[in-house]
Design an enzyme around this catalytic site. Structure first.
Site, mmCIF file in Angstrom:
data_model
loop_
_atom_site.group_PDB
_atom_site.id
_atom_site.type_symbol
_atom_site.label_atom_id
_atom_site.label_comp_id
_atom_site.label_asym_id
_atom_site.label_seq_id
_atom_site.Cartn_x
_atom_site.Cartn_y
_atom_site.Cartn_z
ATOM 1 N N ILE A 88 3.466 -13.223 1.941
ATOM 2 C CA ILE A 88 3.164 -12.250 2.986
ATOM 3 C C ILE A 88 2.574 -11.052 2.246
ATOM 4 O O ILE A 88 3.101 -10.607 1.237
ATOM 5 C CB ILE A 88 4.440 -11.896 3.796
ATOM 6 N N SER A 89 1.445 -10.551 2.720
ATOM 7 C CA SER A 89 0.736 -9.494 1.990
ATOM 8 C C SER A 89 1.500 -8.181 2.016
ATOM 9 O O SER A 89 2.423 -7.978 2.806
ATOM 10 C CB SER A 89 -0.639 -9.267 2.600
ATOM 11 N N GLN A 90 1.036 -7.272 1.147
ATOM 12 C CA GLN A 90 1.587 -5.915 1.082
ATOM 13 C C GLN A 90 1.286 -5.189 2.406
ATOM 14 O O GLN A 90 0.148 -5.264 2.892
ATOM 15 C CB GLN A 90 0.828 -5.234 -0.049
#
Ligand code: SAH
Length: 218
Positions: free
Chosen positions: A65-67
């Site tokens: 899951i991206s930043q």
């Protein structure tokens, strides 16, 4: 999940919103979407205590899951007003899907990995957003039935703009897609003007590969 927002995470979520503001996010609708979205539900329990840090986290099946600040920048670039129809390619955890659900009228999201889609489906339902439709399949083909889209967000790196996605973008619509090699890409924003497509480079990025017919085949 009786109360998916779980009050004990509210303070952490507020601090994340402040961090995003400090990092230059000024679109109030975007900030509000982060305040409304329980990121702790989208990450595995082992890393839940880190859910509101501004960092990428593993979500299983080799995906991340991206930043949050990365999501925030993309969402700000799309300049959504609330009436749009949006296509997301690469549902992943479903976190960005729910952020989009707070910012647009309808969200269509496609994921290739069945286990990820099923998990995302459960969590999205727990978030009680009602304007999201999910599909298992190859997102490089788009979702023609609901086209054209005012915005398209591609969450994995492509060798080139998948042609079906360009075709399914509405006139005046915007697409954000990481383009380049498997190792490094440029995040590109494409705006459609009739039959012409304007391209603007945003920033160098590194995403997981977009697989499928118009992605990396193998
Ligand atoms: N935005 C997501 C992260 C996505 S990671 C989040 O917030 O969690 C990229 C995702 O794209 C992965 O889940 C991967 O399985 C998916 N993907 C890769 N190729 C795809 C394709 N052709 N169609 C649909 N999904 C694809």
């Amino acid at each position: 999940m009786a109360n998916p927002m779980m009050p004990e995470y509210r303070g952490a979520r507020r601090r994340l919103v402040e961090t995003l503001q400090e990092s230059g996010i000024s679109d109030l609708a975007v900030l509000h979407a982060f305040e409304q979205t329980p990121r702790h539900l989208f990450v595995p329990s082992g890393v839940r205590h880190r859910a509101y840090e501004d960092s990428a986290l593993p979500i299983g099946s080799g995906q991340t899951i991206s930043q949050p600040s990365v999501h925030a920048r993309y969402l700000q670039l799309l300049q959504l007003k609330g009436h749009e129809k949006v296509l997301e390619v690469g549902t992943g955890s479903g976190y960005q899907t729910v952020l989009l659900a707070h910012l647009a009228a309808r969200v269509f999201s496609i994921e290739l990995v069945p286990e990820l889609l099923e998990r995302a489906r459960d969590v999205i339902a727990a978030c009680e957003v009602r304007n999201v439709s999910l599909m298992l399949g190859d997102g490089t083909l788009g979702w023609r039935e609901h086209a054209p889209y005012d915005a398209i967000l591609v969450s994995a790196a492509a060798p080139d703009i998948p042609r079906p996605l360009a075709e399914q973008l509405a006139d005046g619509g915007r697409m954000i897609v990481p383009l380049g090699t498997l190792d490094e890409q440029m995040l590109v924003m494409v705006t459609r003007r009739g039959d012409a497509y304007e391209r603007r480079d945003i920033t160098p990025v590194r995403f997981v590969p977009l697989l499928g017919t118009h992605g990396w085949s193998g």
